[in-house]
Enzyme design. Structure first.
Site, PDB file in Angstrom:
ATOM      1  N   LYS A 127       1.149  -4.297  -2.318  1.00 51.59           N
ATOM      2  CA  LYS A 127       1.930  -3.949  -3.529  1.00 51.59           C
ATOM      3  C   LYS A 127       3.240  -3.432  -2.897  1.00 51.59           C
ATOM      4  CE  LYS A 127      -1.546  -1.690  -4.986  1.00 51.59           C
ATOM      5  NZ  LYS A 127      -2.853  -1.307  -5.519  1.00 51.59           N
ATOM      6  N   LYS A 152       2.533   6.844   7.188  1.00 51.29           N
ATOM      7  CA  LYS A 152       3.229   7.553   5.932  1.00 51.29           C
ATOM      8  C   LYS A 152       3.999   8.633   5.931  1.00 51.29           C
ATOM      9  CE  LYS A 152      -0.894   6.079   2.869  1.00 51.29           C
ATOM     10  NZ  LYS A 152      -1.696   6.584   2.080  1.00 51.29           N
ATOM     11  N   LYS A 170       0.801  -9.274   5.300  1.00 47.61           N
ATOM     12  CA  LYS A 170      -0.163  -9.099   4.332  1.00 47.61           C
ATOM     13  C   LYS A 170      -0.036  -8.786   3.222  1.00 47.61           C
ATOM     14  CE  LYS A 170      -2.205  -4.535   4.324  1.00 47.61           C
ATOM     15  NZ  LYS A 170      -3.320  -3.593   4.640  1.00 47.61           N
TER      16      LYS A 170
END
Ligand code: TRP
Ligand code: SF4
Length: 328
Positions: free
Chosen positions: A198, A111, A195
């Protein structure tokens, strides 16, 4: 057995969440396990978000979970920020957490590398809050995706450190919970490559209207070799067929696979069949969701009742914690 797990309110739930987590939560609840499920709104603050739309997203997530079968009378369903003990324990654990171990967290690295100018301290201490979420309730099992294994490992480390440092040897306070990865099914997205997620915008939402569902399926990637109706395809490498395996009865799967291999059916036929069976699962969820969303105050009440039960357990843990760490 006591079970605990959390999910972040960050947008619509999709089929990947359903087969990766929710389905399993409902199964554990209906087996009669003692379940605590919460909406991790504090964790969802570690990445940029719109505060004005957050309450709606929280209610929608709660309604979706209930529509999928999480029953707030059977499970303790609550919102993390409505139980202050989570942030309280998080501080105490942060004073035990090795800095170096947090630096090694894969999710933090991913991240922070993805947005190097937006790295806040919360993103770094995220796994400590997660450890607090878990340890407060002393669950036996924590059902999570494989991507959360490292966070659960830290949770056990912190439990162990706390017990060693502050508890009598014969009376450890925290339980080192087991991670339950179960039969989590990996669902690929509409692109058939990555996969379902969102952030890749390749998802099928659980409460999407029927026409949107069909439009998404109509354009979903198939076996790329099957460009023309007359080319035989291979269901084994077709993502649409992997969805048939989740939704369609076995006879239907066999029939569609044979039709694909002999080019007797087109991909649109095959997708229409899939739509029918997918919709048979999603239609009742969608309907229940809309009924629940007509009475948002009832959802709020159910969550507040859940938070009250959660606070009962969590506050009792904190009382012991403050005594053990040397509070007055
Ligand atoms: N980090 C988890 C996720 O992104 C969500 C979560 C927060 C969680 N606290 C938890 C899961 C405690 C299990 C237990 O999926
Ligand atoms: Fe996939 Fe069905 Fe098309 Fe075969 S017919 S390639 S299984 S969508």
């Amino acid at each position: 057995m006591r079970i605990l797990s959390g999910i972040q309110p960050s947008g619509q739930l999709h089929l990947g969440n359903y087969f990766g987590a929710i389905y399993n939560w409902v199964r554990l609840q209906n087996k009669g396990e003692e379940c605590f499920f919460f909406l991790a709104d504090l964790h969802a603050q570690t990445v940029p978000y719109e505060a004005a739309t957050r309450p709606g997203i929280i209610l929608e997530l709660a309604a979706t979970l209930m529509a999928c079968g999480i029953d707030p009378h059977k499970s303790v369903l609550f919102v993390q920020s409505q139980v202050p003990a989570h942030t309280q324990l998080s501080w105490i654990l942060s004073c035990l957490a090795p800095f170096g171990e947090l630096e090694r967290m894969v999710q933090f690295k991913e991240k922070s590398e993805a947005a190097p100018h937006a790295v806040n301290v919360g993103l770094f201490t995220y796994p400590i809050l997660q450890a607090a979420d878990v340890l407060l309730y002393r669950p036996d099992m924590v059902p999570v995706g494989i991507d959360q294994a490292q966070h659960l490992e830290l949770t056990r480390t912190l439990a162990h450190k706390f017990n060693n440092r502050f508890c009598p040897a014969d009376a450890p306070l925290f339980k080192e919970p087991k991670t339950l990865h179960s039969t989590t099914i990996k669902v690929l997205g509409l692109d058939g490559q990555r996969k379902m997620s969102k952030s890749f915008n390749n998802y099928i939402g659980l409460t999407e209207p029927e026409d949107v569902l069909w439009e998404k399926l109509r354009h979903a990637a198939t076996d790329p070799a099957r460009v023309k109706r007359t080319d035989p395809g291979n269901p084994d490498i077709c993502n649409v067929f992997s969805w048939h395996k989740l939704f369609s009865p076995i006879e239907v799967q066999e029939d569609r696979a044979a039709g694909c291999r002999s080019a007797a059916i087109g991909c649109i036929d095959c997708k229409k069949t899939l739509f029918t069976h997918m919709n048979a699962l999603l239609a009742p969820i969608r309907e229940k969701y809309h009924v629940l969303m007509q009475r948002p105050d009832d959802i709020r009440d159910a969550l507040e009742a859940g938070a009250k039960r959660a606070r009962g357990v969590a506050d009792a843990t904190m009382e012991t914690v403050y005594k053990l760490v040397g509070g007055l």
